[in-house]
Structure formats: C-alpha cells, structure tokens
Design an enzyme around this catalytic site. Sequence first.
Site, PDB file in Angstrom:
ATOM      1  N   GLY A   1     -50.215   5.002  39.083  1.00  0.00           N
ATOM      2  CA  GLY A   1     -51.623   4.685  38.965  1.00  0.00           C
ATOM      3  C   GLY A   1     -51.733   4.882  37.585  1.00  0.00           C
ATOM      4  O   GLY A   1     -53.459   4.936  37.431  1.00  0.00           O
ATOM      5  N   VAL A   2     -51.107   6.100  36.901  1.00  0.00           N
ATOM      6  CA  VAL A   2     -51.587   6.073  35.394  1.00  0.00           C
ATOM      7  C   VAL A   2     -51.435   4.611  34.170  1.00  0.00           C
ATOM      8  O   VAL A   2     -50.511   4.620  34.184  1.00  0.00           O
ATOM      9  CB  VAL A   2     -51.115   7.106  34.868  1.00  0.00           C
ATOM     10  CG1 VAL A   2     -51.399   7.348  33.083  1.00  0.00           C
ATOM     11  CG2 VAL A   2     -51.495   8.643  35.985  1.00  0.00           C
TER      12      VAL A   2
ATOM     13  N   LYS B   1       3.192   4.632 -11.325  1.00  0.00           N
ATOM     14  CA  LYS B   1       2.061   3.437 -11.111  1.00  0.00           C
ATOM     15  C   LYS B   1       1.764   2.465 -11.939  1.00  0.00           C
ATOM     16  O   LYS B   1       1.876   1.337 -11.935  1.00  0.00           O
ATOM     17  CB  LYS B   1       0.749   3.985 -10.436  1.00  0.00           C
ATOM     18  CG  LYS B   1       0.607   4.350  -9.258  1.00  0.00           C
ATOM     19  CD  LYS B   1       0.304   3.395  -7.742  1.00  0.00           C
ATOM     20  CE  LYS B   1       0.156   4.550  -6.794  1.00  0.00           C
ATOM     21  NZ  LYS B   1       0.730   3.514  -5.629  1.00  0.00           N
TER      22      LYS B   1
ATOM     23  N   ASN C   1     -11.731   6.866  -5.918  1.00  0.00           N
ATOM     24  CA  ASN C   1     -11.595   6.985  -4.613  1.00  0.00           C
ATOM     25  C   ASN C   1     -11.597   6.040  -3.401  1.00  0.00           C
ATOM     26  O   ASN C   1     -12.831   5.534  -3.530  1.00  0.00           O
ATOM     27  CB  ASN C   1     -12.331   8.086  -4.388  1.00  0.00           C
ATOM     28  CG  ASN C   1     -11.685   9.545  -6.016  1.00  0.00           C
ATOM     29  OD1 ASN C   1     -10.163   9.941  -5.245  1.00  0.00           O
ATOM     30  ND2 ASN C   1     -12.219  10.438  -6.462  1.00  0.00           N
TER      31      ASN C   1
ATOM     32  N   TYR D   1       2.403  10.730 -11.068  1.00  0.00           N
ATOM     33  CA  TYR D   1       1.686  10.179 -10.422  1.00  0.00           C
ATOM     34  C   TYR D   1       0.871   9.392 -11.228  1.00  0.00           C
ATOM     35  O   TYR D   1       2.147   6.855 -11.133  1.00  0.00           O
ATOM     36  CB  TYR D   1       0.631  10.826  -9.933  1.00  0.00           C
ATOM     37  CG  TYR D   1      -0.517   9.817  -9.129  1.00  0.00           C
ATOM     38  CD1 TYR D   1       0.727   8.657  -8.037  1.00  0.00           C
ATOM     39  CD2 TYR D   1      -1.481   9.297  -8.988  1.00  0.00           C
ATOM     40  CE1 TYR D   1      -0.846   8.422  -7.536  1.00  0.00           C
ATOM     41  CE2 TYR D   1      -2.351   8.315  -8.474  1.00  0.00           C
ATOM     42  CZ  TYR D   1      -1.405   7.813  -7.896  1.00  0.00           C
ATOM     43  OH  TYR D   1      -2.488   6.769  -6.612  1.00  0.00           O
TER      44      TYR D   1
ATOM     45  N   HIS E   1     -47.026   8.317  35.503  1.00  0.00           N
ATOM     46  CA  HIS E   1     -46.977   8.688  36.817  1.00  0.00           C
ATOM     47  C   HIS E   1     -47.613   7.372  37.921  1.00  0.00           C
ATOM     48  O   HIS E   1     -48.430   6.787  36.907  1.00  0.00           O
ATOM     49  CB  HIS E   1     -47.583  10.148  37.450  1.00  0.00           C
ATOM     50  CG  HIS E   1     -46.943  11.170  36.610  1.00  0.00           C
ATOM     51  ND1 HIS E   1     -45.635  11.191  37.069  1.00  0.00           N
ATOM     52  CD2 HIS E   1     -47.355  11.904  36.000  1.00  0.00           C
ATOM     53  CE1 HIS E   1     -45.281  12.473  36.572  1.00  0.00           C
ATOM     54  NE2 HIS E   1     -46.542  13.174  35.893  1.00  0.00           N
TER      55      HIS E   1
ATOM     56  N   LEU F   1       1.054  -0.897   0.126  1.00  0.00           N
ATOM     57  CA  LEU F   1       0.095  -0.367  -0.060  1.00  0.00           C
ATOM     58  C   LEU F   1       0.819   1.588  -0.162  1.00  0.00           C
ATOM     59  O   LEU F   1       0.471   2.245  -0.145  1.00  0.00           O
ATOM     60  CB  LEU F   1      -0.697   0.173   1.256  1.00  0.00           C
ATOM     61  CG  LEU F   1      -2.101  -1.286   1.531  1.00  0.00           C
ATOM     62  CD1 LEU F   1      -2.579  -1.134   2.801  1.00  0.00           C
ATOM     63  CD2 LEU F   1      -2.812  -1.712   0.194  1.00  0.00           C
TER      64      LEU F   1
END
Length: 305
Positions: free
Chosen positions: A295-296, A122, A147, A118, A293, A64
Amino acid sequence: MKQMSKEADNILRVLITGADGFIGKNLRVRLEEKSNFVVHTFVRKNSIDQLAALISDTDFVVHLAGENRPKDHNDFKKVNTDFTKNLCEALITEKEKTGRKVSLILASSMQAIQDNPYGLSKAEAESIVLNYSKTTDTSCYIYRLPNVFGKWCRPNYNSVIATFCNNIANKLPININNHGTKLSLVYIDDVCDSFINLLNNDMSSGYKSVTPVYKTTVGEVAELLHKFEISRGTLLSEAVGAGFTRALYSTYVSYLKPTNFVYGIPAYRDDKGSFVEVLKTHNCGQFSFFTAHPGVIRGGALPSQ
C-alpha cells in the site's frame, strides 16, 4: 602416422611445455575451451624421450618451460638452454622424417639482454630457436616478456603482484623496501590473447610483444590493492571496469577465499519500507534497491489506517 595439419581437419594440435606453470595453466585452460584446438602438455614429470611422440602429433609448440629461481645456477642452462636445444632438435628430426614444419613460440624474458645467468640462458635459448627457424624455414616467434601478473600465479616466488594480492587478501603483512620501484607489467589474459592470435593467424617470424604494458610502481600497486581490500567494508568501489585497475582487481579477487565473497550491506528501515545500499562508486552514483510495505508508494504518504 599421417601428416597432421590445421588445413586438413581445421583442428590445430598445440604442445605446451611448462603447461602446469602460471602462464601454461592459463593458456591451456583458454585453448581447451575452444573447439578447434587439441592440447598436448609437457611438464617436469615428462622425459625427453617422450618429446618425439608428442611432436609427431603437434602442429604448433608453445615453449613456456623454464627456470627462473633455481637452487643451483647451473639449472638455468640445463632447463632454459639445453631443454630448448633438445626441443628444437626433436622438431628438426620431425621435419626430416615427415617434411612437416612445426611452428614455435618461445616465452623469453626482458632479462635476455642482461649479463646474468638467467638472462644469458634465455639469450642462448633465443639463438637456438632463431637457428631452428632459419635452417628449417619454419615460423618461430619470440616474446621477451616483462613481469606477467594474473590469476594462478604463485605468491612468494617471483611476482610481487601475486605476493601482495595473496597477503592482502589473507590479512597478511606486505614488505616494501622502496615504494618508488618501477614496474613494467603485462596481464596474463593479454599474453594468452597474443599467443592465440599467433596460433590462428600466419605472421612473419621474429620478436613479438604483448600489449598493453602497464607502467606503475610498487607503492602504487600496494595502495590500489589496499583500496580493494577496504572496499569490502565501505562498499566504495574503484573504477574496476577497464585498464590496469580492472586487471589488478581481477587478480586480487582470485586470491580471496570463498567466504570473503559474502559481506554485509547496510539497510535503512522505516514505516514505509527499507533502502539498501549495495555498491557505491566515486563518480558514477551507486547501486541500491528499495522495498515498500503493501500500500506504500515511494514518495507518498503512509496508507490510512
């Protein structure tokens, strides 16, 4: 030193050149998570003299190391071409001494077909690898990568994705000269998957490719990243579960500071309890939770006093 091979001990020794670069770091971490790989690295601080010793304990090289934005154009040849030649010469010497064939993956570029310094460097590196494969009858694989994007890619260097992700995540401006500029992209995890598949399986030598390749534009990328940014406030998530959107979102969040992972969520309260929104989607409903809450019963009346 005795001959090393994955057949002998089920362990594959992999030498990664350029192991501290973007692709190299991702691949190294992936391999080190697996029990059947031993990873050796060659980085800029290493010398050519160390190659022989590293190769003597290597079954497979993932090459790489490269130069894509040097201050001096002569470094294209020095790093991309000449170092590849030195590497292949060391591999040939190892075969002559021990009879071992050390396979090789070369990360080349789509620029290898272009007439620029470049691309030419390569293309020459590819020729050197192909000659090594032919003269030694060794499996070699060449990737002409488009890319590549993903976590740990350096911003403001050679990746528009990395620069955009970094700047938007950190509230910095981005500059777009042409929103319609076309991009061909591959995601780093898919690159690593393709490499690891080659390491684990015998395949015919030659040119290989990474899939999928995402076709998009600079403007489309910027637009999607801005949607990710505002979603922290609106809680309206894009479809980040698959494909390019998932890969880009994973990349984006890797550039966020830890404090950005904490954000407020709205709560609506009344005498019965509260309703809290966590996340909303465009077409899959939302994630939320209720509290009540004592009881609800949700949907029922308030408890008697």
